[in-house]
Design a protein around this motif. Structure first.
Motif, PDB file in Angstrom:
ATOM      1  N   UNK A  11       9.559  54.323  43.143  1.00 40.08           N
ATOM      2  CA  UNK A  11       8.094  54.210  43.176  1.00 40.08           C
ATOM      3  C   UNK A  11       7.527  54.465  41.782  1.00 40.08           C
ATOM      4  N   UNK A  12       8.072  55.454  41.104  1.00 43.14           N
ATOM      5  CA  UNK A  12       7.613  55.767  39.752  1.00 43.14           C
ATOM      6  C   UNK A  12       7.932  54.622  38.792  1.00 43.14           C
ATOM      7  N   UNK A  13       9.109  54.000  38.932  1.00 47.61           N
ATOM      8  CA  UNK A  13       9.461  52.871  38.076  1.00 47.61           C
ATOM      9  C   UNK A  13       8.526  51.697  38.340  1.00 47.61           C
ATOM     10  N   UNK A  65      14.662  52.074  29.457  1.00 52.13           N
ATOM     11  CA  UNK A  65      15.532  53.254  29.484  1.00 52.13           C
ATOM     12  C   UNK A  65      15.286  54.144  30.699  1.00 52.13           C
ATOM     13  N   UNK A  66      14.414  53.711  31.597  1.00 59.16           N
ATOM     14  CA  UNK A  66      13.997  54.494  32.766  1.00 59.16           C
ATOM     15  C   UNK A  66      13.602  55.910  32.337  1.00 59.16           C
ATOM     16  N   UNK A  67      12.802  55.963  31.294  1.00 59.79           N
ATOM     17  CA  UNK A  67      12.304  57.227  30.757  1.00 59.79           C
ATOM     18  C   UNK A  67      10.834  57.356  31.140  1.00 59.79           C
ATOM     19  N   UNK A  68      10.571  58.164  32.152  1.00 62.62           N
ATOM     20  CA  UNK A  68       9.214  58.296  32.658  1.00 62.62           C
ATOM     21  C   UNK A  68       8.322  59.131  31.740  1.00 62.62           C
ATOM     22  N   UNK A  69       8.910  59.756  30.721  1.00 59.93           N
ATOM     23  CA  UNK A  69       8.100  60.506  29.761  1.00 59.93           C
ATOM     24  C   UNK A  69       7.209  59.579  28.950  1.00 59.93           C
ATOM     25  N   UNK A 137      -0.185  55.229  35.622  1.00 65.18           N
ATOM     26  CA  UNK A 137       0.520  56.245  34.843  1.00 65.18           C
ATOM     27  C   UNK A 137       0.399  57.628  35.465  1.00 65.18           C
ATOM     28  N   UNK A 138      -0.709  57.906  36.131  1.00 69.49           N
ATOM     29  CA  UNK A 138      -0.819  59.178  36.848  1.00 69.49           C
ATOM     30  C   UNK A 138       0.153  59.219  38.027  1.00 69.49           C
ATOM     31  N   UNK A 139       0.385  58.073  38.660  1.00 70.40           N
ATOM     32  CA  UNK A 139       1.387  58.006  39.725  1.00 70.40           C
ATOM     33  C   UNK A 139       2.776  58.283  39.156  1.00 70.40           C
ATOM     34  N   UNK A 140       3.059  57.712  37.990  1.00 73.65           N
ATOM     35  CA  UNK A 140       4.353  57.943  37.344  1.00 73.65           C
ATOM     36  C   UNK A 140       4.538  59.434  37.053  1.00 73.65           C
TER      37      UNK A 140
END
Length: 147
Positions: A11-13, A65-69, A137-140
């Protein structure tokens, strides 16, 4: 015990992808208006572009890179662009007096017919894009306190 529950990675991706897609579409739209249609952007449009264009790269790198930061950095840029877009909309609607306008020289978005399908002005489209990017982005970032 924390009340914030981390969202699943998929979901975050997806939310990060949506934010990137909106940023990419907005960037391509701005480039189309400027380079193909020949519309010179006003000063406020340039400020919004300064906030929008890097989002494509930052969020795209986060996707690869699947980097949620990357969402944390994107929020700062999107929030800055949102503030400028809100001011631009208030100017376009006549709420802000023209004496506060930084568009003293060059093109001005208040002069020309800058609407999409006769309904949505370019400043409003920008505000909507930044709003949707911020929501995504808040969801992420939701529940991502330990990363």
């Amino acid at each position: 015990m924390s009340l914030i529950v981390a969202l699943p990675k998929n979901i975050r991706w997806t939310a990060l992808f949506v934010a990137w897609l909106i940023a990419l579409t907005s960037t391509l739209g701005a480039l189309f208006l400027g380079e193909v249609m020949g519309l010179t952007p006003c000063v406020l449009c340039w400020y919004q572009r300064i906030a929008m264009f890097p989002l494509v790269v930052i969020l795209g790198m986060g996707l690869l890179s699947t980097d949620f930061r990357s969402a944390r950095y994107g929020i700062v840029l999107a929030l800055a662009g949102w503030v400028v877009a809100l001011f631009h909309c208030l100017l376009y609607w006549g709420v802000v007096p023209k004496s506060l306008v930084p568009c003293g020289q060059g093109a001005s978005c208040t002069d020309g017919p800058l609407t999409l399908a006769g309904l949505l002005s370019i400043p409003l489209l920008s505000l909507m894009a930044f709003t949707l990017i911020l929501i995504s982005l808040f969801v992420v970032n939701k529940g991502a306190r330990n990363e």
